[in-house]
Design a protein around this motif. Structure first.
Motif, PDB file in Angstrom:
ATOM      1  N   TYR A   1      -5.478   6.594   6.387  1.00  0.00           N
ATOM      2  CA  TYR A   1      -4.470   7.321   5.607  1.00  0.00           C
ATOM      3  C   TYR A   1      -5.012   7.679   4.231  1.00  0.00           C
ATOM      4  O   TYR A   1      -5.579   6.829   3.539  1.00  0.00           O
ATOM      5  CB  TYR A   1      -3.214   6.456   5.423  1.00  0.00           C
ATOM      6  CG  TYR A   1      -2.186   7.082   4.488  1.00  0.00           C
ATOM      7  CD1 TYR A   1      -1.269   8.010   4.963  1.00  0.00           C
ATOM      8  CD2 TYR A   1      -2.158   6.756   3.130  1.00  0.00           C
ATOM      9  CE1 TYR A   1      -0.341   8.608   4.105  1.00  0.00           C
ATOM     10  CE2 TYR A   1      -1.237   7.340   2.271  1.00  0.00           C
ATOM     11  CZ  TYR A   1      -0.343   8.261   2.760  1.00  0.00           C
ATOM     12  OH  TYR A   1       0.559   8.849   1.912  1.00  0.00           O
ATOM     13  N   ARG A   2      -4.853   8.952   3.859  1.00  0.00           N
ATOM     14  CA  ARG A   2      -5.076   9.390   2.475  1.00  0.00           C
ATOM     15  C   ARG A   2      -3.798  10.069   2.006  1.00  0.00           C
ATOM     16  O   ARG A   2      -3.259  10.903   2.735  1.00  0.00           O
ATOM     17  CB  ARG A   2      -6.226  10.404   2.384  1.00  0.00           C
ATOM     18  CG  ARG A   2      -7.586   9.834   2.615  1.00  0.00           C
ATOM     19  CD  ARG A   2      -8.634  10.941   2.424  1.00  0.00           C
ATOM     20  NE  ARG A   2      -9.925  10.570   2.946  1.00  0.00           N
ATOM     21  CZ  ARG A   2     -10.839   9.872   2.265  1.00  0.00           C
ATOM     22  NH1 ARG A   2     -10.585   9.498   1.029  1.00  0.00           N
ATOM     23  NH2 ARG A   2     -11.992   9.563   2.814  1.00  0.00           N
ATOM     24  N   ARG A   3      -3.359   9.736   0.801  1.00  0.00           N
ATOM     25  CA  ARG A   3      -2.110  10.335   0.368  1.00  0.00           C
ATOM     26  C   ARG A   3      -2.285  11.835   0.146  1.00  0.00           C
ATOM     27  O   ARG A   3      -3.376  12.284  -0.193  1.00  0.00           O
ATOM     28  CB  ARG A   3      -1.560   9.632  -0.865  1.00  0.00           C
ATOM     29  CG  ARG A   3      -2.294   9.823  -2.161  1.00  0.00           C
ATOM     30  CD  ARG A   3      -1.565   9.029  -3.243  1.00  0.00           C
ATOM     31  NE  ARG A   3      -2.125   9.214  -4.550  1.00  0.00           N
ATOM     32  CZ  ARG A   3      -2.930   8.352  -5.163  1.00  0.00           C
ATOM     33  NH1 ARG A   3      -3.306   7.245  -4.518  1.00  0.00           N
ATOM     34  NH2 ARG A   3      -3.385   8.578  -6.373  1.00  0.00           N
TER      35      ARG A   3
ATOM     36  N   SER B   1      -5.617  10.823  -9.802  1.00  0.00           N
ATOM     37  CA  SER B   1      -6.745  10.033  -9.305  1.00  0.00           C
ATOM     38  C   SER B   1      -8.076  10.680  -9.661  1.00  0.00           C
ATOM     39  O   SER B   1      -8.114  11.768 -10.181  1.00  0.00           O
ATOM     40  CB  SER B   1      -6.626   9.859  -7.810  1.00  0.00           C
ATOM     41  OG  SER B   1      -6.598  11.115  -7.182  1.00  0.00           O
TER      42      SER B   1
ATOM     43  N   ALA C   1      -4.774   2.304   4.485  1.00  0.00           N
ATOM     44  CA  ALA C   1      -5.644   2.818   3.419  1.00  0.00           C
ATOM     45  C   ALA C   1      -7.030   2.185   3.450  1.00  0.00           C
ATOM     46  O   ALA C   1      -7.887   2.509   2.622  1.00  0.00           O
ATOM     47  CB  ALA C   1      -4.989   2.581   2.066  1.00  0.00           C
TER      48      ALA C   1
ATOM     49  N   LYS D   1      -2.530  15.580  -1.229  1.00  0.00           N
ATOM     50  CA  LYS D   1      -3.112  16.064  -2.486  1.00  0.00           C
ATOM     51  C   LYS D   1      -2.072  16.202  -3.588  1.00  0.00           C
ATOM     52  O   LYS D   1      -2.350  15.957  -4.753  1.00  0.00           O
ATOM     53  CB  LYS D   1      -3.787  17.407  -2.266  1.00  0.00           C
ATOM     54  CG  LYS D   1      -5.161  17.321  -1.606  1.00  0.00           C
ATOM     55  CD  LYS D   1      -6.227  16.893  -2.604  1.00  0.00           C
ATOM     56  CE  LYS D   1      -7.635  17.093  -2.060  1.00  0.00           C
ATOM     57  NZ  LYS D   1      -7.963  16.144  -0.995  1.00  0.00           N
TER      58      LYS D   1
ATOM     59  N   GLY E   1      -2.517   2.511  -1.049  1.00  0.00           N
ATOM     60  CA  GLY E   1      -2.950   3.868  -0.755  1.00  0.00           C
ATOM     61  C   GLY E   1      -2.086   4.928  -1.406  1.00  0.00           C
ATOM     62  O   GLY E   1      -2.366   6.118  -1.295  1.00  0.00           O
TER      63      GLY E   1
ATOM     64  N   THR F   1      -1.882  13.255  -5.827  1.00  0.00           N
ATOM     65  CA  THR F   1      -3.114  12.644  -6.292  1.00  0.00           C
ATOM     66  C   THR F   1      -3.585  13.243  -7.609  1.00  0.00           C
ATOM     67  O   THR F   1      -4.729  13.176  -7.962  1.00  0.00           O
ATOM     68  CB  THR F   1      -4.239  12.806  -5.244  1.00  0.00           C
ATOM     69  OG1 THR F   1      -4.372  14.203  -4.934  1.00  0.00           O
ATOM     70  CG2 THR F   1      -3.959  12.035  -3.996  1.00  0.00           C
TER      71      THR F   1
END
Length: 375
Positions: free
Chosen positions: A365-367, A375, A240, A369, A196, A372
């Motif tokens: 869970y999202r890492r 991504s 994740a 911003k 994640g 990212t």
């Protein structure tokens, strides 16, 4: 039969690792502790020995057509230097294995990375189906024994790896793969991972794995890098909501039931398992993978625990843990379609007692911003 070890076994021992047997391999489960290692990857960086994973090269003028027939994702969409998450499927729609396919940037071939427990089965599956298409020009080579594999994951991973490679890592997007050197070793550098977080998976001649392991730990020392075992690898991927074969995917669980319908490209043409999945898509999957968190104290949900709704069994936990990031018990469960729905209650049977849970949005869970940009 004695468990296999990776070339890094003695290094793991010297770092104080505790070992478990996993898929026929003796692998480090933790060094300083699962929670410490997990939080290090979320905030800094962690280094993983993936020497137990399998790697298979597929080459030849019909390699793309072969993989297109064998997998549900669209291999034709892969340009050189790109990676794709996919699967090998049985004709009934169940999963042989979930895999990563890299179309190499430097030569016309594909690298297929498979799960440790499934390497022999997957290679046999590829060879069996290769034999069915004698007219196709396809060569399959199991390169697991000669390929080293490390993963560097976490928000500081780019800065750490950049110290050891001339490649401009800021130009490498998520799911890109480039060929360069790391500490002078020819390496396929892929911006992929299973945590994640931002990070890289590195493929190189296995003779260099010890040197690269040492150099990466040394290069990341000032950033707080830590070696990470299978324990934190599992809690990271669960937060994740990245599937684990044998838990969220199996011969009995289809990608549609597992919420991975985005992998299945029905409009690309024929592939093994297509008809079964088409039927399931039209009828609606009978089960759904849902995320939940416990809303009362009562223990930790573990794989295989029964899940109920209003006292009736509706499914089971596929993966569960006490989340190091959020400090509460979370899990994934495969439940009857009628029981699924964000906000709906479930109960997990823990030590003979129904413990209340509620279904929540996934991934857990999202890492952030800020990390990212690639991504």
């Amino acid at each position: 039969m004695a468990a296999k070890v990776t070339p890094l076994y003695e290094r793991h021992r010297s770092l104080g690792a505790r070992f478990i047997e996993f898929a026929g391999w003796l692998m480090p489960v933790q060094y300083t502790g699962i929670v410490d290692e997990h939080l290090a990857v979320r905030s800094r960086a962690g280094l993983f020995d993936l020497g137990h994973m399998g790697q298979v090269v597929v080459r030849g003028s019909d390699a793309q057509a072969f993989l297109q027939w064998l997998t549900p994702n669209d291999v034709a969409a892969l340009r050189p230097g790109r990676a794709q998450y996919s699967m090998l499927l049985y004709p009934h729609g169940g999963v042989v294995d979930d895999i990563m396919i890299y179309r190499r940037p430097d030569r016309e071939e594909y690298l297929v990375v498979v799960n440790a427990a499934n390497t022999e089965k997957d290679v046999a599956w590829l060879l069996e189906h290769r034999a069915e298409r004698v007219e196709w020009r396809v060569e399959i080579e199991d390169v697991s024994a000669s390929t080293g594999m490390l993963a560097l994951q976490g928000p500081r991973s780019e800065a750490i790896l950049q110290r050891l490679t001339p490649a401009d890592l800021s130009a490498v997007q998520s799911f890109d793969a480039i060929v360069s050197t790391v500490a002078g070793v020819p390496t396929l550098i892929a911006r992929t991972g299973y945590t994640g977080e931002d990070g890289f998976e590195l493929y190189f001649p296995i003779d260099h794995v010890g040197d690269l392991w040492d150099r990466l730990l040394e290069a990341g020392e000032s950033d707080g890098i830590v070696p990470v075992g299978l324990g934190a690898r599992d809690t990271l991927r669960l937060e994740a909501c990245l599937p684990l074969y044998g838990n969220e995917l199996s011969a009995e669980i289809t990608p549609l039931e597992a919420g991975l319908g985005w992998v299945v490209k029905f409009d690309k043409g024929p592939f093994i398992g297509r008809e079964a999945l088409e039927r399931q898509r039209q009828e609606g999957p009978p089960r759904r993978l849902v995320g939940f968190e416990l809303v009362e104290r009562g223990g930790i949900p573990r794989t295989g625990y029964e899940v109920r709704q209003e006292g009736e069994r509706v499914g089971y936990v596929t993966s569960g843990t006490n989340s190091p990031t959020f400090g509460k018990p979370i899990g994934l469960a495969l439940v009857d379609r009628r029981a699924a729905g964000i906000g709906r209650e479930l109960s997990v049977v823990i030590r003979g007692r129904d413990v209340r849970a509620v279904q929540v949005r996934t991934p857990f869970y999202r890492r952030p911003k800020s990390s990212t940009s690639h991504s």
